[in-house]
Design a protein around this motif. Structure first.
Motif, PDB file in Angstrom:
ATOM      1  N   LYS A 145       0.826  -1.208   0.000  1.00  0.00           N
ATOM      2  CA  LYS A 145       0.000   0.000   0.000  1.00  0.00           C
ATOM      3  C   LYS A 145       0.857   1.254   0.000  1.00  0.00           C
ATOM      4  O   LYS A 145       1.832   1.366   0.747  1.00  0.00           O
ATOM      5  CB  LYS A 145      -0.909   0.007   1.237  1.00  0.00           C
ATOM      6  CG  LYS A 145      -1.870   1.178   1.272  1.00  0.00           C
ATOM      7  CD  LYS A 145      -2.771   1.125   2.494  1.00  0.00           C
ATOM      8  CE  LYS A 145      -3.728   2.311   2.531  1.00  0.00           C
ATOM      9  NZ  LYS A 145      -4.603   2.278   3.723  1.00  0.00           N
ATOM     10  N   LYS A 146       0.481   2.200  -0.842  1.00  0.00           N
ATOM     11  CA  LYS A 146       1.228   3.453  -0.941  1.00  0.00           C
ATOM     12  C   LYS A 146       0.817   4.394   0.188  1.00  0.00           C
ATOM     13  O   LYS A 146      -0.338   4.817   0.276  1.00  0.00           O
ATOM     14  CB  LYS A 146       0.975   4.099  -2.305  1.00  0.00           C
ATOM     15  CG  LYS A 146       1.482   3.249  -3.468  1.00  0.00           C
ATOM     16  CD  LYS A 146       1.094   3.829  -4.817  1.00  0.00           C
ATOM     17  CE  LYS A 146       1.581   2.932  -5.955  1.00  0.00           C
ATOM     18  NZ  LYS A 146       1.168   3.440  -7.282  1.00  0.00           N
ATOM     19  N   LEU A 147       1.781   4.711   1.053  1.00  0.00           N
ATOM     20  CA  LEU A 147       1.485   5.553   2.210  1.00  0.00           C
ATOM     21  C   LEU A 147       1.623   7.033   1.892  1.00  0.00           C
ATOM     22  O   LEU A 147       0.926   7.873   2.446  1.00  0.00           O
ATOM     23  CB  LEU A 147       2.436   5.182   3.360  1.00  0.00           C
ATOM     24  CG  LEU A 147       2.426   3.719   3.817  1.00  0.00           C
ATOM     25  CD1 LEU A 147       3.450   3.510   4.921  1.00  0.00           C
ATOM     26  CD2 LEU A 147       1.035   3.326   4.297  1.00  0.00           C
ATOM     27  N   SER A 159       5.944   3.112   0.178  1.00  0.00           N
ATOM     28  CA  SER A 159       4.929   2.086   0.421  1.00  0.00           C
ATOM     29  C   SER A 159       5.123   1.409   1.770  1.00  0.00           C
ATOM     30  O   SER A 159       6.153   1.579   2.425  1.00  0.00           O
ATOM     31  CB  SER A 159       4.943   1.057  -0.715  1.00  0.00           C
ATOM     32  OG  SER A 159       4.700   1.699  -1.955  1.00  0.00           O
ATOM     33  N   ALA A 160       4.131   0.617   2.141  1.00  0.00           N
ATOM     34  CA  ALA A 160       4.023   0.119   3.515  1.00  0.00           C
ATOM     35  C   ALA A 160       5.091  -0.908   3.892  1.00  0.00           C
ATOM     36  O   ALA A 160       5.531  -0.946   5.042  1.00  0.00           O
ATOM     37  CB  ALA A 160       2.639  -0.487   3.726  1.00  0.00           C
TER      38      ALA A 160
END
Length: 460
Positions: free
Chosen positions: A50-52, A65-66
């Motif tokens: 997931k792109k933070l 990303s996560a």
């Protein structure tokens, strides 16, 4: 307890920053050469999942990303399946470029890691690093029931050669012993001026667990149970209200003996304190060159599940090193030698793994790497930079191996394409990559499980 949690949290944050930096410069190598070859880059990511955090500049989306154990550069036309049927790759697609251009892009990531380590090592050798005063090894302590004790090695002995080659300091010696699990190792030992030839057989290194209810941690490498001359010191002021504070123990004190048993490793302190089961212990300290005797009553700690006295310990080595600075030419020559040793180290371990002289437990995954990097960073910045160079080189070398899903695997496919005049079929490439991906995912999970078994080694 709070300070311990914060300390461990800081260790992992620093480790993640260091690993993320190496990943970033690796991906940056791919990115720069892709842009130079006019390939359209859709995404530049540090980390997976997931792109933070993200922002877009031009045609490229930059993101963090996560999952921080990696990263990627997503190029247009990189996957043949993304190209529309009946249309060939466009001029700004990765697959639209020549074999040479694609190979340069694939090679750039590992090259940057190796080049960074090389430049960093030159800098360190010019600034100055601590090196042994004497490459011979003066033994300070021999563990009970160890291979060394069984073979007749004694404290004060000097080891001058291992398997016929002169010793090159403790780090080199530990590596050679570490990859010789169960094998005969010949040591040349000097005692009282007389040379002795002593054969030892390294046993597996086992680290006692932090609490008495857990199983010891098997490290998968060889150990003969000898240690350099060092002192176990009280690293920080004792915990408020603890047995150590009540006994008057001070920061910087050397723990010399407990109940008459000489101390040269902090594990011995843990063992003797926990083994007291709350009974009073007699501790001899060294303070300002004088012996100080104190008595303490350990208390059971629910967090660590063992008896403690409220101190944090560290090592102080006897002064057996000196600072060595080199000129540019000498630094370059030393860097070449060190880089070659670092580059080939992983192959030596794999060779010994197949020979049964190293176990798979010896290998570290991302969790251990992050913990070690953070721990070393907190202990000494120069040691951290040396470790950073080692990991950077190994990251570059591992990515150059022809293992299908690595940069080296892509280079292998490109080499085949160059020779054949056309690429392998999509079906063949897909099968190879799927098999390789399944293997590496399984290996990654396995190594990570081993990592969590070792994590207590790094917690304070």
């Amino acid at each position: 307890m709070i300070s311990s949690i914060l300390n461990n949290l800081l260790m992992f944050i620093l480790g993640l920053l260091a690993l993320s930096f190496l990943v970033t410069i690796h991906e940056l190598g791919h990115f720069i050469v892709a842009k130079w070859n006019k390939v359209r880059v859709n995404t530049f990511s540090v980390g997976f999942g997931k792109k933070l955090f993200r922002f877009k500049k031009g045609e490229t989306e930059y993101c963090i990303s996560a999952i921080p154990f990696g990263g990627y550069v997503a190029m247009a036309g990189e996957n043949p399946d993304s190209i529309e049927d009946g249309k060939g790759p466009s001029q700004d697609d990765f697959l639209g470029k020549s074999v040479g251009a694609r190979a340069a892009i694939a090679f750039a990531g590992p090259f940057v890691n190796i080049a960074f380590a090389f430049i960093l090592l030159i800098f360190l050798y010019m600034v100055g690093v601590q090196e042994p005063d004497n490459k011979n090894l003066i033994i300070g302590f021999v563990a009970k029931n160890s291979s060394a004790e069984i073979a007749g090695i004694q404290p004060g002995d000097t080891i001058t050669a291992i398997n016929g080659k002169e010793t090159q300091g403790w780090d080199d010696f530990r590596e050679q012993i570490g990859v010789s699990l169960g094998a005969d190792v010949m040591l040349e030992v000097h005692r009282g001026g007389e040379p002795l030839a002593i054969k030892v057989v390294p046993q597996e290194l086992v680290i006692p667990a932090a609490d008495s209810t857990s199983d010891p941690i098997k490290m998968g490498i060889g150990d003969i149970g000898i240690y350099p001359r060092n002192r176990v010191i009280v690293r920080l002021p004792p915990k408020e209200g603890s047995a150590a504070q009540k006994a008057g123990i001070m920061r910087g004190d050397t723990i010399f003996e407990i109940n008459g048993e000489h101390i040269s490793r902090y594990e011995e302190v843990v063992r003797l304190i926990d083994g007291s089961k709350g009974a009073e212990v007699n501790v001899t300290l060294l303070r300002d060159g004088k012996k100080v005797d104190v008595k303490m009553t350990p208390a059971y700690n629910e967090e660590f599940k063992r008896y403690i006295v409220g101190i944090q310990m560290g090592y102080v080595m006897f002064s057996e090193t000196h600072l060595v600075r080199r000129g540019p030419i000498e630094a370059f020559e030393k860097t070449c030698a060190t880089s070659w040793k670092m580059t080939t180290s992983i192959f030596r371990y794999f060779k010994r793994l197949f020979q049964g002289q190293v176990k798979v437990d010896a290998f570290s995954g991302p969790v251990s790497i992050v913990a070690v990097m953070g721990n070393v960073w907190m202990s000494g910045f120069q040691d951290f930079l040396m470790l950073l160079a080692l990991i950077s080189i190994n990251l570059g070398v591992m990515n150059l191996l022809p293992l299908a899903i690595t940069d080296g695997g892509l280079l292998l496919f490109l080499g085949i394409e160059k020779v054949r005049g056309k690429p392998l079929s999509l079906k063949t490439q897909s099968v190879i990559q799927n098999v390789a991906a399944a293997f590496f995912i399984s290996f990654f999970v396995f190594i990570t499980i081993l990592d969590f078994g070792k994590i207590s080694l790094f917690l304070k």
